[in-house]
Design an enzyme around this catalytic site. Sequence first.
Site, mmCIF file in Angstrom:
data_model
loop_
_atom_site.group_PDB
_atom_site.id
_atom_site.type_symbol
_atom_site.label_atom_id
_atom_site.label_comp_id
_atom_site.label_asym_id
_atom_site.label_seq_id
_atom_site.Cartn_x
_atom_site.Cartn_y
_atom_site.Cartn_z
ATOM 1 N N ASP A 1 59.425 26.623 70.442
ATOM 2 C CA ASP A 1 58.917 25.524 71.252
ATOM 3 C C ASP A 1 57.397 25.518 71.139
ATOM 4 O O ASP A 1 56.860 25.967 70.134
ATOM 5 C CB ASP A 1 59.404 25.663 72.706
ATOM 6 C CG ASP A 1 59.580 24.317 73.395
ATOM 7 O OD1 ASP A 1 58.582 23.583 73.520
ATOM 8 O OD2 ASP A 1 60.705 23.990 73.815
ATOM 9 N N HIS B 1 56.131 24.138 68.158
ATOM 10 C CA HIS B 1 55.906 22.719 68.437
ATOM 11 C C HIS B 1 54.438 22.397 68.671
ATOM 12 O O HIS B 1 54.114 21.349 69.216
ATOM 13 C CB HIS B 1 56.749 22.291 69.640
ATOM 14 C CG HIS B 1 58.226 22.315 69.380
ATOM 15 N ND1 HIS B 1 59.162 21.904 70.310
ATOM 16 C CD2 HIS B 1 58.932 22.701 68.290
ATOM 17 C CE1 HIS B 1 60.373 22.038 69.796
ATOM 18 N NE2 HIS B 1 60.262 22.534 68.574
#
Length: 390
Positions: A215, A238
């Site tokens: 993430d 991310h």
Amino acid sequence: MVLSLFFIIFLFPAQSSASNIIYSVTNYGAEPDGATDSSKAFSSAWAAACASATSSTLYVPAGTFLISSTVVFSGKTCKFSSITFRIDGTLLAPSDYRVLGSSGTWLSFESVNGVSISGGILDGQGSSLWACKASGKSCPAGVTTLGFSNSNNVAISGLMSKNSQLYHIVINGCNNVQVQGVKVTAPSTSPNTDGIHVEQSSIVSISNTQISTGDDCVSVGPGTSGLWIENVACGPGHGISIGSLGKAQNEQGVQNVTVKTVTFTGSQNGVRIKSWARPSTSFVQNVLFQHATMVNVQNPIIIDQNYCPDNNGCSHQASGVRISDVTYQDIHGSSATEVAVNFDCSSKYPCSNVVLEDVNLSYKKQGARSTCANADGSTSGVVEPSSCLK
């Protein structure tokens, strides 16, 4: 922006002295065998250090220590706030995700002042929980590995966090926090394993850190101000994300953020600002992204103000989050998609004073593209792809 950070990290010898007392977890029953639950021993060692009338060190020697339950290190009743948590070994979470379940934070520091953590490995053993979630079965949320809440003057250095069930490190409601020389690692497929999350906090520094996860490498939540991120390597992951913001109607904003000398490798995003497509009082202002290198990044520069997962509760609405005074300076490298710069701003509150300066992003050794919606700003120097700012 100048941030004044006052942190002193002491390296203590493995013996007591007149000014510092060492409390080894093994003296309170902890076993470095990776099989014996040492949760109570860690709690007892902390209680002893907390009761000390002088500076103290909670020491974790070499070896692997199983911590089968959540442990809260509270500073509310500490006689002397300066405590060093020195780790030479590995702290191991249970491999069965059902043991910790949805109990919040595995290792939680609450209301501490002047605590430093140095060295060691925190192993969240999150793979079984990720597999459960991937199967579509009913699974617990899991736990954050390391959390600091309502704390001041905190230093984290030389620590490695691996395979957290959820977030690796969370800083919430804190002031004066320094994170330096930390390594975070988890597979790119691990869900919701943000590397470092900061919210409701001020004067936070993250430097000389490597993050590979499933993430956001760093995520920035509401109420954050005075955040400095420097010399951080991100990927996979991310990216470094401000947001998502604006999920709540009444929400604090994010301001005075500097992200500089960072490298993104194979990440989903580079530098990102993200907000929900729904009414909110939140805002983002005075942000500098500087000296960033992109290596095959899907979205090197992105503002997404139409975040609405599953079109649940926000479809066909405009974001109320106001974004202003955001500068991108010396951003260069390669995009994995044709659109290297994407400013998708709120139709109700357009992004204002967005500045692109010396940006050079390519796509497959060809020209990349920029897309803009409701974005006002300016450019200077060489900007490739060509700017679409008004």
